[in-house]
Motif scaffolding. Structure first.
Motif, PDB file in Angstrom:
ATOM      1  N   GLY A  87       0.841  -1.183   0.000  1.00 12.89           N
ATOM      2  CA  GLY A  87       0.000   0.000   0.000  1.00 12.89           C
ATOM      3  C   GLY A  87       0.878   1.235   0.000  1.00 12.89           C
ATOM      4  N   PHE A  88       0.273   2.390   0.133  1.00 17.88           N
ATOM      5  CA  PHE A  88       1.024   3.636   0.107  1.00 17.88           C
ATOM      6  C   PHE A  88       1.494   4.064   1.490  1.00 17.88           C
ATOM      7  CE2 PHE A  88      -1.830   3.876  -3.588  1.00 17.88           C
ATOM      8  CZ  PHE A  88      -0.849   3.924  -4.576  1.00 17.88           C
ATOM      9  N   GLY A  89       1.126   3.317   2.522  1.00 13.25           N
ATOM     10  CA  GLY A  89       1.466   3.706   3.881  1.00 13.25           C
ATOM     11  C   GLY A  89       2.626   2.955   4.489  1.00 13.25           C
ATOM     12  N   GLY A  90       3.288   2.101   3.739  1.00 16.23           N
ATOM     13  CA  GLY A  90       4.428   1.365   4.259  1.00 16.23           C
ATOM     14  C   GLY A  90       4.150  -0.081   4.617  1.00 16.23           C
ATOM     15  N   GLY A  91       2.952  -0.564   4.342  1.00 19.34           N
ATOM     16  CA  GLY A  91       2.611  -1.955   4.629  1.00 19.34           C
ATOM     17  C   GLY A  91       2.771  -2.829   3.403  1.00 19.34           C
ATOM     18  N   ILE A  92       3.175  -4.062   3.627  1.00 17.57           N
ATOM     19  CA  ILE A  92       3.257  -5.059   2.555  1.00 17.57           C
ATOM     20  C   ILE A  92       2.542  -6.306   3.045  1.00 17.57           C
ATOM     21  CG2 ILE A  92       4.735  -6.444   1.067  1.00 17.57           C
ATOM     22  CD1 ILE A  92       6.918  -4.369   1.427  1.00 17.57           C
ATOM     23  N   LEU A  93       1.685  -6.849   2.198  1.00 16.29           N
ATOM     24  CA  LEU A  93       0.909  -8.041   2.504  1.00 16.29           C
ATOM     25  C   LEU A  93       1.319  -9.152   1.547  1.00 16.29           C
ATOM     26  CD1 LEU A  93      -1.541  -9.680   3.598  1.00 16.29           C
ATOM     27  CD2 LEU A  93      -2.937  -8.445   1.938  1.00 16.29           C
ATOM     28  N   GLY A  94       1.684 -10.298   2.102  1.00 16.34           N
ATOM     29  CA  GLY A  94       2.033 -11.454   1.290  1.00 16.34           C
ATOM     30  C   GLY A  94       1.094 -12.607   1.590  1.00 16.34           C
ATOM     31  N   VAL A  95       0.875 -13.449   0.578  1.00 14.81           N
ATOM     32  CA  VAL A  95       0.011 -14.620   0.742  1.00 14.81           C
ATOM     33  C   VAL A  95       0.706 -15.847   0.160  1.00 14.81           C
ATOM     34  CG1 VAL A  95      -2.176 -15.705   0.090  1.00 14.81           C
ATOM     35  CG2 VAL A  95      -2.121 -13.271   0.637  1.00 14.81           C
ATOM     36  N   PHE A  96       0.851 -16.856   1.002  1.00 19.91           N
ATOM     37  CA  PHE A  96       1.324 -18.161   0.556  1.00 19.91           C
ATOM     38  C   PHE A  96       0.090 -19.048   0.585  1.00 19.91           C
ATOM     39  CE2 PHE A  96       5.259 -20.746   0.151  1.00 19.91           C
ATOM     40  CZ  PHE A  96       4.650 -21.965  -0.074  1.00 19.91           C
ATOM     41  N   PRO A  97      -0.515 -19.324  -0.580  1.00 23.43           N
ATOM     42  CA  PRO A  97      -1.794 -20.049  -0.635  1.00 23.43           C
ATOM     43  C   PRO A  97      -1.772 -21.366   0.140  1.00 23.43           C
ATOM     44  CG  PRO A  97      -1.210 -19.232  -2.806  1.00 23.43           C
ATOM     45  CD  PRO A  97      -0.005 -19.013  -1.919  1.00 23.43           C
ATOM     46  N   GLY A  98      -2.794 -21.542   0.952  1.00 22.67           N
ATOM     47  CA  GLY A  98      -2.942 -22.757   1.730  1.00 22.67           C
ATOM     48  C   GLY A  98      -2.046 -22.834   2.953  1.00 22.67           C
ATOM     49  N   VAL A  99      -1.181 -21.840   3.139  1.00 25.47           N
ATOM     50  CA  VAL A  99      -0.222 -21.890   4.239  1.00 25.47           C
ATOM     51  C   VAL A  99      -0.348 -20.693   5.168  1.00 25.47           C
ATOM     52  CG1 VAL A  99       2.235 -21.972   4.865  1.00 25.47           C
ATOM     53  CG2 VAL A  99       1.411 -23.233   2.870  1.00 25.47           C
ATOM     54  N   MET A 100      -0.205 -19.466   4.627  1.00 24.35           N
ATOM     55  CA  MET A 100      -0.171 -18.322   5.529  1.00 24.35           C
ATOM     56  C   MET A 100      -0.376 -17.000   4.807  1.00 24.35           C
ATOM     57  SD  MET A 100       3.860 -17.831   6.324  1.00 24.35           S
ATOM     58  CE  MET A 100       5.010 -17.411   5.029  1.00 24.35           C
ATOM     59  N   GLY A 101      -0.763 -16.033   5.598  1.00 18.61           N
ATOM     60  CA  GLY A 101      -0.708 -14.641   5.203  1.00 18.61           C
ATOM     61  C   GLY A 101       0.346 -14.010   6.082  1.00 18.61           C
ATOM     62  N   ILE A 102       1.099 -13.079   5.547  1.00 16.68           N
ATOM     63  CA  ILE A 102       2.167 -12.446   6.302  1.00 16.68           C
ATOM     64  C   ILE A 102       2.208 -10.972   5.917  1.00 16.68           C
ATOM     65  CG2 ILE A 102       3.864 -13.152   4.570  1.00 16.68           C
ATOM     66  CD1 ILE A 102       5.942 -13.315   6.840  1.00 16.68           C
ATOM     67  N   ALA A 103       2.502 -10.123   6.878  1.00 12.75           N
ATOM     68  CA  ALA A 103       2.553  -8.695   6.603  1.00 12.75           C
ATOM     69  C   ALA A 103       3.673  -8.052   7.401  1.00 12.75           C
ATOM     70  CB  ALA A 103       1.223  -8.032   6.950  1.00 12.75           C
ATOM     71  N   ALA A 104       4.169  -6.964   6.854  1.00 11.13           N
ATOM     72  CA  ALA A 104       5.177  -6.160   7.551  1.00 11.13           C
ATOM     73  C   ALA A 104       4.870  -4.700   7.283  1.00 11.13           C
ATOM     74  CB  ALA A 104       6.574  -6.510   7.057  1.00 11.13           C
ATOM     75  N   TYR A 105       5.297  -3.857   8.213  1.00 10.26           N
ATOM     76  CA  TYR A 105       5.044  -2.429   8.092  1.00 10.26           C
ATOM     77  C   TYR A 105       6.275  -1.652   8.533  1.00 10.26           C
ATOM     78  CZ  TYR A 105       3.541   2.228   9.383  1.00 10.26           C
ATOM     79  OH  TYR A 105       3.465   3.584   9.505  1.00 10.26           O
ATOM     80  N   SER A 106       6.622  -0.644   7.770  1.00 12.35           N
ATOM     81  CA  SER A 106       7.644   0.319   8.157  1.00 12.35           C
ATOM     82  C   SER A 106       7.312   1.628   7.469  1.00 12.35           C
ATOM     83  CB  SER A 106       9.039  -0.160   7.747  1.00 12.35           C
ATOM     84  OG  SER A 106       9.996   0.829   8.067  1.00 12.35           O
ATOM     85  N   PRO A 107       7.234   2.710   8.217  1.00  7.55           N
ATOM     86  CA  PRO A 107       6.816   3.980   7.629  1.00  7.55           C
ATOM     87  C   PRO A 107       7.861   4.629   6.728  1.00  7.55           C
ATOM     88  CG  PRO A 107       7.405   4.303   9.912  1.00  7.55           C
ATOM     89  CD  PRO A 107       7.467   2.823   9.652  1.00  7.55           C
ATOM     90  N   GLY A 108       9.119   4.217   6.816  1.00  7.23           N
ATOM     91  CA  GLY A 108      10.153   4.818   5.980  1.00  7.23           C
ATOM     92  C   GLY A 108      10.018   4.375   4.532  1.00  7.23           C
ATOM     93  N   LEU A 109       9.550   5.266   3.669  1.00  5.02           N
ATOM     94  CA  LEU A 109       9.319   4.929   2.264  1.00  5.02           C
ATOM     95  C   LEU A 109      10.428   5.496   1.381  1.00  5.02           C
ATOM     96  CD1 LEU A 109       5.508   5.783   2.074  1.00  5.02           C
ATOM     97  CD2 LEU A 109       6.586   3.621   2.743  1.00  5.02           C
ATOM     98  N   ASN A 110      10.740   4.796   0.303  1.00  7.62           N
ATOM     99  CA  ASN A 110      11.703   5.328  -0.654  1.00  7.62           C
ATOM    100  C   ASN A 110      11.012   6.327  -1.579  1.00  7.62           C
ATOM    101  OD1 ASN A 110      10.358   3.818  -2.622  1.00  7.62           O
ATOM    102  ND2 ASN A 110      11.977   2.307  -2.846  1.00  7.62           N
ATOM    103  N   GLU A 111      11.727   6.830  -2.571  1.00  5.19           N
ATOM    104  CA  GLU A 111      11.172   7.844  -3.478  1.00  5.19           C
ATOM    105  C   GLU A 111       9.993   7.352  -4.300  1.00  5.19           C
ATOM    106  OE1 GLU A 111      14.287   5.479  -5.449  1.00  5.19           O
ATOM    107  OE2 GLU A 111      14.308   6.638  -3.605  1.00  5.19           O
ATOM    108  N   LYS A 112       9.829   6.052  -4.399  1.00  7.89           N
ATOM    109  CA  LYS A 112       8.701   5.490  -5.140  1.00  7.89           C
ATOM    110  C   LYS A 112       7.531   5.129  -4.239  1.00  7.89           C
ATOM    111  CE  LYS A 112      11.583   4.025  -8.859  1.00  7.89           C
ATOM    112  NZ  LYS A 112      11.933   3.091  -9.857  1.00  7.89           N
ATOM    113  N   GLY A 113       7.626   5.485  -2.949  1.00 14.09           N
ATOM    114  CA  GLY A 113       6.537   5.217  -2.012  1.00 14.09           C
ATOM    115  C   GLY A 113       6.500   3.783  -1.527  1.00 14.09           C
ATOM    116  N   PHE A 114       7.648   3.119  -1.486  1.00 11.30           N
ATOM    117  CA  PHE A 114       7.743   1.708  -1.126  1.00 11.30           C
ATOM    118  C   PHE A 114       8.560   1.551   0.148  1.00 11.30           C
ATOM    119  CE2 PHE A 114       9.887  -2.453  -1.643  1.00 11.30           C
ATOM    120  CZ  PHE A 114       8.765  -3.250  -1.642  1.00 11.30           C
TER     121      PHE A 114
END
Length: 145
Positions: A87-114
């Motif tokens: 997303g644009f706020g520093g969160g990343i959501l990952g999905v491993f089908p049938g196994v897990m959802g995983i997320a991480a957040y850090s507010p420090g974004l690079n010049e591309k908003g990542f």
């Protein structure tokens, strides 16, 4: 009208999913969304069916095709083995089908908003667990803990 009946169209479900990414959410909430996608529409925290599980395949395929901040991370899926979206706020959501959802957040974004720190955290976890959607090995999950 039941949500399950309303959102059984793949394009509509993906549109709704992408709109949800713009909402403010914690890493725990993002991980719960990911776990629900990984569990084919069943929220693992409540056990409730949230949407028709057939949609998960389309959602994960969209995540895999675009990746988090898709313009800045062309090699994400190969490097991590994890379909993900950011997303644009520093969160990343990952999905491993049938196994897990995983997320991480850090507010420090690079010049591309990542969030590079959140991305590195997910890379670390996937490499540490030594799992990838490209592995042909079966994954054993120890639920005794």
């Amino acid at each position: 009208m039941c949500i399950r009946d309303s959102y059984d169209d793949a394009a509509l479900a993906i549109d709704l999913y992408l709109r949800q990414l713009s909402l403010k959410a914690s890493a725990l909430q993002l991980a719960a969304v990911g776990a629900t996608i990984a569990a084919d529409g069943i929220n693992p925290l409540t056990g409730k069916i949230v949407y028709d599980g057939k949609l998960s395949q389309n959602i994960v395929a969209s995540m895999a095709a675009q990746g988090p901040c898709h313009k800045a991370n062309r090699g994400w899926l190969v490097a991590t083995g994890l379909p993900a979206v950011s997303g644009f706020g520093g969160g990343i959501l990952g999905v491993f089908p049938g196994v897990m959802g995983i997320a991480a957040y850090s507010p420090g974004l690079n010049e591309k908003g990542f969030s590079c720190k959140a991305a590195e955290a997910l890379r670390f976890v996937m490499n540490r667990l030594n799992i990838s959607v490209f592995n042909s090995e079966r994954i054993h999950i120890d639920k005794s803990r």
